[in-house]
Design a protein around this motif. Sequence first.
Motif: not given
Length: 144
Positions: A45, A41, A115, A118-119
């Motif tokens: 991202n 992920r 990223a 955010e993940e």
Amino acid sequence: MRFHHYATTLLMALWLTGCAAQHTTQPSLYTRLGGMQAIDRVVENMLYRVADDPEVVVFFTNTNIDHFAEAFATQLCDISDGPCQYEGPPMDRAHQHMGINDAHFNRVVEYLADAMAEEGVPLAAQNELLGRLAPLYADVMRRQ
């Protein structure tokens, strides 16, 4: 005499507790990152962020992005003590003569950090991964 026995027992218990505390192991960085699903992920991202940056995306023009995503995820898995083994080219050869400068390099690192945040990757794990990746800077920049 009885006091001495209790004191000795207490000291022994404290010592054993201290020894046990010293031998507890922290989960691997791979685990703290969230395993392969989280790494995949994060890479996806990051690549969306790269795709939106005209100054950086040019370095990926002739790249099979699916192959790159898989290779980068494998490298992150490997460097974080996961079950993967990165078998791609060395960083100096993979990036040779691309014209990457510090601003480009730093922007990609920023996209990776953003990223991860955010993940939902914990900040300590983010920092540790970035710390493990930092020595690759010299290799990436060696043949520019």
